[in-house]
Scaffold this motif. Structure first.
Motif, PDB file in Angstrom:
ATOM      1  N   ASP A 199       0.808  -1.222   0.000  1.00 50.69           N
ATOM      2  CA  ASP A 199       0.000   0.000   0.000  1.00 50.69           C
ATOM      3  C   ASP A 199       0.840   1.272   0.000  1.00 50.69           C
ATOM      4  O   ASP A 199       0.304   2.375  -0.120  1.00 50.69           O
ATOM      5  N   LEU A 200       2.163   1.134   0.137  1.00 50.93           N
ATOM      6  CA  LEU A 200       3.026   2.316   0.135  1.00 50.93           C
ATOM      7  C   LEU A 200       3.219   2.828  -1.295  1.00 50.93           C
ATOM      8  O   LEU A 200       3.133   2.060  -2.254  1.00 50.93           O
ATOM      9  N   PRO A 201       3.489   4.131  -1.461  1.00 52.76           N
ATOM     10  CA  PRO A 201       3.717   4.672  -2.808  1.00 52.76           C
ATOM     11  C   PRO A 201       4.846   3.933  -3.517  1.00 52.76           C
ATOM     12  O   PRO A 201       5.853   3.578  -2.885  1.00 52.76           O
ATOM     13  N   GLY A 206      11.429  11.319  -1.881  1.00 51.11           N
ATOM     14  CA  GLY A 206      12.724  11.990  -1.765  1.00 51.11           C
ATOM     15  C   GLY A 206      13.822  11.064  -1.304  1.00 51.11           C
ATOM     16  O   GLY A 206      13.702   9.833  -1.335  1.00 51.11           O
ATOM     17  N   THR A 207      14.918  11.673  -0.865  1.00 49.93           N
ATOM     18  CA  THR A 207      16.083  10.911  -0.418  1.00 49.93           C
ATOM     19  C   THR A 207      16.453  11.198   1.035  1.00 49.93           C
ATOM     20  O   THR A 207      17.448  10.688   1.530  1.00 49.93           O
ATOM     21  N   GLU A 208      15.655  12.012   1.712  1.00 46.54           N
ATOM     22  CA  GLU A 208      15.945  12.379   3.100  1.00 46.54           C
ATOM     23  C   GLU A 208      14.755  12.060   3.992  1.00 46.54           C
ATOM     24  O   GLU A 208      13.619  11.942   3.526  1.00 46.54           O
ATOM     25  N   ILE A 209      15.026  11.926   5.296  1.00 45.42           N
ATOM     26  CA  ILE A 209      13.967  11.705   6.265  1.00 45.42           C
ATOM     27  C   ILE A 209      12.990  12.878   6.211  1.00 45.42           C
ATOM     28  O   ILE A 209      13.394  14.034   6.227  1.00 45.42           O
ATOM     29  N   GLY A 210      11.705  12.569   6.130  1.00 40.67           N
ATOM     30  CA  GLY A 210      10.685  13.608   6.051  1.00 40.67           C
ATOM     31  C   GLY A 210       9.920  13.776   7.347  1.00 40.67           C
ATOM     32  O   GLY A 210      10.150  13.078   8.331  1.00 40.67           O
ATOM     33  N   ASP A 211       8.971  14.727   7.343  1.00 46.38           N
ATOM     34  CA  ASP A 211       8.208  15.045   8.543  1.00 46.38           C
ATOM     35  C   ASP A 211       6.916  14.238   8.665  1.00 46.38           C
ATOM     36  O   ASP A 211       6.327  14.167   9.734  1.00 46.38           O
ATOM     37  N   GLY A 220      14.532   7.038  -0.300  1.00 41.68           N
ATOM     38  CA  GLY A 220      15.437   6.117  -0.984  1.00 41.68           C
ATOM     39  C   GLY A 220      16.796   6.718  -1.240  1.00 41.68           C
ATOM     40  O   GLY A 220      17.078   7.864  -0.902  1.00 41.68           O
ATOM     41  N   ARG A 221      17.654   5.920  -1.861  1.00 44.04           N
ATOM     42  CA  ARG A 221      18.967   6.389  -2.273  1.00 44.04           C
ATOM     43  C   ARG A 221      18.819   7.133  -3.602  1.00 44.04           C
ATOM     44  O   ARG A 221      17.748   7.133  -4.215  1.00 44.04           O
ATOM     45  N   ILE A 299      14.686  -1.376  -1.110  1.00 40.73           N
ATOM     46  CA  ILE A 299      13.586  -1.041  -0.210  1.00 40.73           C
ATOM     47  C   ILE A 299      13.941   0.192   0.606  1.00 40.73           C
ATOM     48  O   ILE A 299      15.109   0.501   0.838  1.00 40.73           O
ATOM     49  N   THR A 300      12.922   0.915   1.025  1.00 36.74           N
ATOM     50  CA  THR A 300      13.108   2.121   1.826  1.00 36.74           C
ATOM     51  C   THR A 300      13.162   1.764   3.309  1.00 36.74           C
ATOM     52  O   THR A 300      12.861   0.640   3.721  1.00 36.74           O
ATOM     53  N   HIS A 301      13.496   2.758   4.121  1.00 38.41           N
ATOM     54  CA  HIS A 301      13.517   2.548   5.569  1.00 38.41           C
ATOM     55  C   HIS A 301      12.120   2.203   6.088  1.00 38.41           C
ATOM     56  O   HIS A 301      11.982   1.365   6.984  1.00 38.41           O
TER      57      HIS A 301
END
Length: 365
Positions: A199-201, A206-211, A220-221, A299-301
């Motif tokens: 269900d995730l996009p 982006g490439t940085e931790i978001g809010d 991601g990288r 995979i993302t965090h």
């Protein structure tokens, strides 16, 4: 009644999370310790301010808080396949201050977690012998997180110990709640990668931790064009050998020379299976089977956290690399919850037996 928990080598708190999730305030964390500042920041964000950064060997020589249960995973590098000689690594002995904490805290039981290799290690005999010397009997088993509802194949050794003077019956390992779809079983099948992250996009945010509380870790990288081309030649469930077959000109020379081994390297996950074991460098496909099943990226965090079994409401603290280490080193909360339920059964049984004896004594008086 709430049973007080000390969590040693707590990391982000995967074990504590499982015990909390049993519900009804059955377990109450009162203290946690780790030598990693970012991990303790994460722990305190989720469980309160009782986690500290400390060297356990120094800390245990001071005042140890009272507890009913001590849980934790002494660092496993000494048992790791990466250290096959198993020599010159003092971290193998950190189960000693763990058991010293059990004794000094007045705990009546403990849960120790470690890599699967511990079950066949001479150190296990030492651990069991020391536990017996302080009045504890133990039961040991290698458990697979997928058998307990985690969408990940992860085998770990668990040592459950109990004070024989405090229990009529001891602790037992939990029975599986899920089974491999290849087995004939009435249990639900293992949860899959698709169950956890579909269900995730499709694209990282982006490439940085978001809010964003959910998507903040879905980053991601920024892969090179060469990496992107390589990803496209690895099918679902494939690996570096597929890359070599489909595009040898894009394959690193060292992989071409190495004809065997490493079947997970540069591998893609399957949608319809649990994840492989999530390790601390899951964002690097060259380290294992960490490519998304169908997207051309690692995979993302956020995806790794879900594959570990962390809910999106669990808040991580630290840098990208620090958070990755916390995720990869954690005990899957689903597995921890199964352990917690098994421990609670023994604790409640003991409580009933104690109350029955007291009532019988009162009637006799």
């Amino acid at each position: 009644m709430s049973y007080r928990i000390i969590d040693l080598f707590s990391g982000a708190g995967g074990l504590t999370q499982g015990f909390i999730e049993v519900g009804d305030d059955a377990f109450k964390p009162v203290f946690a310790l780790d030598n990693n500042e970012a991990a303790i920041a994460t722990y305190n964000e989720n469980f309160g301010g009782h986690g500290i950064v400390a060297d356990i060997e120094k800390w245990v020589k001071g005042d140890v808080p009272e507890a009913d249960l001590v849980i934790g995973g002494p660092p496993c590098q000494g048992f790791s396949l990466l250290n096959k000689k198993r020599t010159g690594d003092e971290r193998r002995a950190l189960w000693e201050p763990f058991l010293e904490t059990v004794q000094k805290s007045g705990a009546i039981a403990f849960v120790m977690e470690n890599v699967a290799q511990l079950a066949k290690s001479p150190e296990l005999d030492d651990i069991k012998a020391q536990a017996e010397r302080i009045g504890f009997q133990t039961v040991v088993g290698v458990l697979n997180a997928a058998d307990y509802g985690a969408p990940q194949v992860r085998r770990r050794t668990f040592v459950l110990g109990w004070n024989t003077s405090m229990f009529v019956e001891g602790l037992s390992l939990p029975k599986p709640s899920h089974a491999s779809p290849k087995e004939e079983s009435s249990l639900p099948p293992w949860r899959t990668v698709h169950d956890a992250i579909a269900d995730l996009p499709p694209a990282p945010i982006g490439t940085e931790i978001g809010d964003d509380p959910v998507l903040g870790l879905h980053f991601g990288r920024n892969p090179t064009k060469l990496s992107q081309m390589r990803y496209r030649h690895v099918p679902e469930g494939g690996n570096r050998f597929d890359l070599q077959r489909n595009a040898e000109h894009l394959t690193p020379a060292c992989w071409i020379r190495k004809k065997s081994g490493g079947t997970d390297l540069f591998g893609r996950l399957w949608w319809d299976r649990p994840s492989v074991t999530i390790r601390t460098e899951f964002f690097k496909p060259e380290k294992g089977r960490y490519l998304h099943p169908i997207e051309h990226r690692p995979i993302t965090h956020r995806e790794a956290a879900r594959l570990m079994g962390f809910e999106d409401t669990f808040e991580f603290r630290g840098s990208k690399i620090e958070i990755a280490k916390q995720i990869g080193n954690a005990v899957p909360p689903d597995l921890a919850r199964a352990i917690a339920r098994a421990v609670l059964v023994a604790f409640n049984s003991r409580e009933k037996s104690t109350n029955a004896e007291e009532n019988q004594s009162s009637r006799a008086a």
